[in-house]
Design an enzyme around this catalytic site. Structure first.
Site, PDB file in Angstrom:
ATOM      1  N   GLU A 197      27.357  44.638  43.150  1.00  0.00           N
ATOM      2  CA  GLU A 197      27.708  44.233  41.469  1.00  0.00           C
ATOM      3  C   GLU A 197      26.922  46.579  41.234  1.00  0.00           C
ATOM      4  OE1 GLU A 197      29.451  43.182  39.385  1.00  0.00           O
ATOM      5  OE2 GLU A 197      30.645  42.059  40.859  1.00  0.00           O
ATOM      6  N   ARG A 217      25.852  43.348  25.887  1.00  0.00           N
ATOM      7  CA  ARG A 217      25.817  44.472  25.921  1.00  0.00           C
ATOM      8  C   ARG A 217      27.059  44.968  24.816  1.00  0.00           C
ATOM      9  NH1 ARG A 217      28.939  45.021  32.309  1.00  0.00           N
ATOM     10  NH2 ARG A 217      28.705  43.275  31.533  1.00  0.00           N
ATOM     11  N   GLY A 253      31.900  46.202  39.274  1.00  0.00           N
ATOM     12  CA  GLY A 253      31.435  45.734  40.160  1.00  0.00           C
ATOM     13  C   GLY A 253      31.963  46.754  41.303  1.00  0.00           C
ATOM     14  N   GLY A 303      25.699  33.276  35.681  1.00  0.00           N
ATOM     15  CA  GLY A 303      26.914  34.334  36.124  1.00  0.00           C
ATOM     16  C   GLY A 303      27.595  33.647  36.413  1.00  0.00           C
TER      17      GLY A 303
HETATM   18  C1  UD1 Z   1      32.410  41.224  36.961  1.00  0.00           C
HETATM   19  C2  UD1 Z   1      32.832  40.993  38.017  1.00  0.00           C
HETATM   20  C3  UD1 Z   1      32.803  42.394  38.112  1.00  0.00           C
HETATM   21  C4  UD1 Z   1      34.040  42.997  37.974  1.00  0.00           C
HETATM   22  C5  UD1 Z   1      34.087  43.188  36.608  1.00  0.00           C
HETATM   23  C6  UD1 Z   1      35.067  43.040  35.996  1.00  0.00           C
HETATM   24  C7  UD1 Z   1      30.842  39.859  38.388  1.00  0.00           C
HETATM   25  C8  UD1 Z   1      29.747  39.191  39.562  1.00  0.00           C
HETATM   26  N1  UD1 Z   1      31.286  40.599  38.378  1.00  0.00           N
HETATM   27  O1  UD1 Z   1      31.473  42.071  35.873  1.00  0.00           O
HETATM   28  O2  UD1 Z   1      32.760  43.175  39.878  1.00  0.00           O
HETATM   29  O3  UD1 Z   1      34.011  45.007  38.091  1.00  0.00           O
HETATM   30  O4  UD1 Z   1      33.622  41.875  36.118  1.00  0.00           O
HETATM   31  O5  UD1 Z   1      35.830  43.681  34.453  1.00  0.00           O
HETATM   32  O6  UD1 Z   1      31.680  38.857  38.363  1.00  0.00           O
HETATM   33  N2  UD1 Z   1      30.860  34.657  32.484  1.00  0.00           N
HETATM   34  C9  UD1 Z   1      31.063  33.438  32.274  1.00  0.00           C
HETATM   35  N3  UD1 Z   1      29.526  33.057  32.802  1.00  0.00           N
HETATM   36  C10 UD1 Z   1      28.525  33.336  33.248  1.00  0.00           C
HETATM   37  C11 UD1 Z   1      28.584  35.120  33.006  1.00  0.00           C
HETATM   38  C12 UD1 Z   1      29.938  35.803  32.377  1.00  0.00           C
HETATM   39  O7  UD1 Z   1      31.730  32.629  32.071  1.00  0.00           O
HETATM   40  O8  UD1 Z   1      27.975  32.931  32.958  1.00  0.00           O
HETATM   41  C13 UD1 Z   1      32.473  35.124  31.929  1.00  0.00           C
HETATM   42  C14 UD1 Z   1      32.352  36.384  30.116  1.00  0.00           C
HETATM   43  O9  UD1 Z   1      32.251  35.704  29.644  1.00  0.00           O
HETATM   44  C15 UD1 Z   1      33.297  37.369  31.012  1.00  0.00           C
HETATM   45  C16 UD1 Z   1      33.644  37.483  32.647  1.00  0.00           C
HETATM   46  O10 UD1 Z   1      32.561  35.888  32.946  1.00  0.00           O
HETATM   47  O11 UD1 Z   1      34.517  37.028  29.808  1.00  0.00           O
HETATM   48  C17 UD1 Z   1      33.117  38.573  34.010  1.00  0.00           C
HETATM   49  O12 UD1 Z   1      31.744  38.660  32.712  1.00  0.00           O
HETATM   50  P1  UD1 Z   1      30.810  39.476  32.610  1.00  0.00           P
HETATM   51  O13 UD1 Z   1      29.184  39.381  31.963  1.00  0.00           O
HETATM   52  O14 UD1 Z   1      31.809  40.999  31.670  1.00  0.00           O
HETATM   53  O15 UD1 Z   1      31.299  40.597  34.243  1.00  0.00           O
HETATM   54  P2  UD1 Z   1      30.500  42.459  33.914  1.00  0.00           P
HETATM   55  O16 UD1 Z   1      29.735  42.576  34.425  1.00  0.00           O
HETATM   56  O17 UD1 Z   1      32.081  42.616  33.053  1.00  0.00           O
HETATM   57 CA    CA Z   2      32.597  42.285  31.652  1.00  0.00          CA
END
Ligand code: UD1
Ligand code: CA
Length: 434
Positions: free
Chosen positions: A152, A18, A138, A84
């Site tokens: 989510e 995004r 979420g 994820g």
């Molecule tokens: C996540 C939460 C959501 C919450 C939000 C708050 C989950 C499934 N959802 O969503 O409930 O409201 O954060 O900000 O957790 N990351 C990894 N590996 C991956 C994917 C992501 O390490 O495979 C890390 C990303 O680099 C990031 C963090 O996890 O720093 C959050 O990931 P992001 O995709 O931003 O989650 P949100 O959709 O914001």
């Molecule tokens: Ca996030």
């Protein structure tokens, strides 16, 4: 606080699609430092066992952080098979009983704001806030006064989308919770990802104690887009400037001033509107006038600007720098440079006056050279000093001179001028006026 009691996991492996950027999301800067830097810095105040989970651009992220920090563990997520935030938690073996999990895209977090996660003994503490516009977060489903699950956005029903209580993305788990529930996560959802947030519903069903902690956006905002990045920048800037004003710095129209993390002030400083101060700058008892830019420099007991530019490695003491003056990698002590100058790779000593339009020519297209100017030198306007050059103490350089001699001895006048000619009535003849 005992830093040996808690482990911290920072999730920084995501693609950050995004952001629409070739740069990994966690490396985007807020107030001059990557988002992930801010989170690790705060984590170090709390724990000695910090693990950063990486995958997307893992070398770049790891290198960037290793340039700032030592003793950080890096763990690579198998993002292909287990994408994820839950996938990121696979293969993590925290040292301590208590584990704090932080999203890597929450640069506004502070150690005080994390206090509430450290001081209770619930099996899970999760962070929530209420938002008028919960878009992207979420949703936290609370029934019978208990958190039941997190849904989510992409999986939420129309009804669930209306819920304004959201998951802020920071959790404290007991090690046992992690060991039990992470292996049980599945990817049966809209994004086909392993969601860390699914731990909540599983733990709820097993009757575990889940304690929601109400937090504020000013410390817990997540960055998913460039708009979030600029909103977070505004919040971080407000924090940085408020702290410095509380420490005694005067700022005129602070909303127009940008000050990076790492800048320090001492004594009584005045910063006028529109200034940008970056890097490891130190400003002590000085007045920085409107729209000046100062990068990685030291300014002591001086006034700078308006519209001046101090580039990296400048040292300015007891000095007046006026408008449209650029200084780079130079030391000026007790100097006046009031107007329209470039002073680069130079050392200028006490009592010296640099006239308007003086330029140090420090670059011949291949190499850079030094200019050394002694005490009580008067450099007339519009002079060029072609480096390498040494101007000793008590020298006059006549206006319009090009100094090329390499050395100008104490007590001399240096002057290079073409003899002036005036041609009578030339103007009238040229324009046919008489
Ligand atoms: C996540 C939460 C959501 C919450 C939000 C708050 C989950 C499934 N959802 O969503 O409930 O409201 O954060 O900000 O957790 N990351 C990894 N590996 C991956 C994917 C992501 O390490 O495979 C890390 C990303 O680099 C990031 C963090 O996890 O720093 C959050 O990931 P992001 O995709 O931003 O989650 P949100 O959709 O914001
Ligand atoms: Ca996030």
């Amino acid at each position: 606080m005992n830093k040996n009691n808690i482990s911290i996991i920072i999730l920084a492996a995501g693609k950050g699609s995004r952001m629409k950027s070739p740069t990994a999301k966690v490396l985007h800067s807020i107030s001059g430092k990557p988002m992930l830097y801010h989170i690790i810095k705060v984590s170090q105040e709390i724990s000695n066992d910090i693990t950063v989970v990486i995958a997307h651009q893992k070398e770049k992220v790891q290198e960037a952080m290793q340039s700032h920090f030592e003793n950080i563990n890096f763990c690579v997520q198998d993002a292909e098979n287990f994408p994820g935030t839950g996938g990121a938690m696979k293969n993590i073996a925290p040292k301590n009983e208590k584990v704090l999990v932080l999203n890597g895209d929450m640069p506004l977090i502070t150690a005080e704001a994390l206090d509430g996660f450290l001081n209770t003994d619930a099996d899970i503490i999760m962070s929530i806030f209420d938002l008028q516009n919960p878009d992207g977060y979420g949703r936290v489903i609370i029934e019978e006064n208990q958190v039941q699950r997190i849904v989510e956005q992409k999986d939420a029903s129309a009804q669930e989308l209306k819920v304004s209580t959201v998951n802020a993305g920071i959790y404290a788990f007991s090690k046992t919770v992690i060991e039990k529930y992470i292996p049980l996560l599945t990817n049966e959802n809209a994004q086909k990802e392993y969601y860390l947030t699914d731990v909540i519903s599983m733990a709820r069903k097993d009757g575990l104690n889940i304690s929601p902690l109400l937090v504020d956006e000013a410390n817990f905002k997540g960055v998913n887009s460039k708009k979030d990045l600029s909103d977070s920048e505004m919040i971080m800037q407000d924090k940085i400037k408020t702290a410095w004003m509380n420490a005694g710095v005067i700022m005129q129209l602070p909303s127009t001033i940008y000050i990076e993390e790492g800048v320090t002030f001492e004594g009584e400083c005045i910063i006028e509107n529109g200034c940008r101060i970056t890097g490891d700058t130190l400003i002590s008892n000085s007045h920085i006038k409107a729209s000046s830019v100062i990068e990685d420099s030291i300014v002591k007991s001086s006034d700078v600007g308006p519209l001046a530019h101090l580039r990296p490695a400048s040292y300015i003491e007891d000095t007046h720098i006026g408008n449209f003056v650029e200084v780079k990698k130079s030391s000026l002590k007790g100097v006046k440079a009031g107007h329209l100058s470039y002073i680069g790779d130079s050392q200028v000593d006490e009592g010296t006056n640099i006239g308007a339009g003086v330029i140090t020519c420090n670059y011949d297209g291949i190499n850079k050279y030094k200019t050394i100017i002694g005490k009580n030198v008067f450099i007339g306007s519009d002079s060029q000093i072609v480096a390498p050059v040494q101007i000793e103490d008590d020298v006059m350089i006549a206006a319009g001179t090009t100094v090329t001699s390499g050395q100008v001895k104490s007590g001399s006048l240096a002057i290079s001028r073409v003899k002036l000619r005036t041609i009578k009535d030339f103007y009238y003849k040229f324009f046919n006026k008489k």
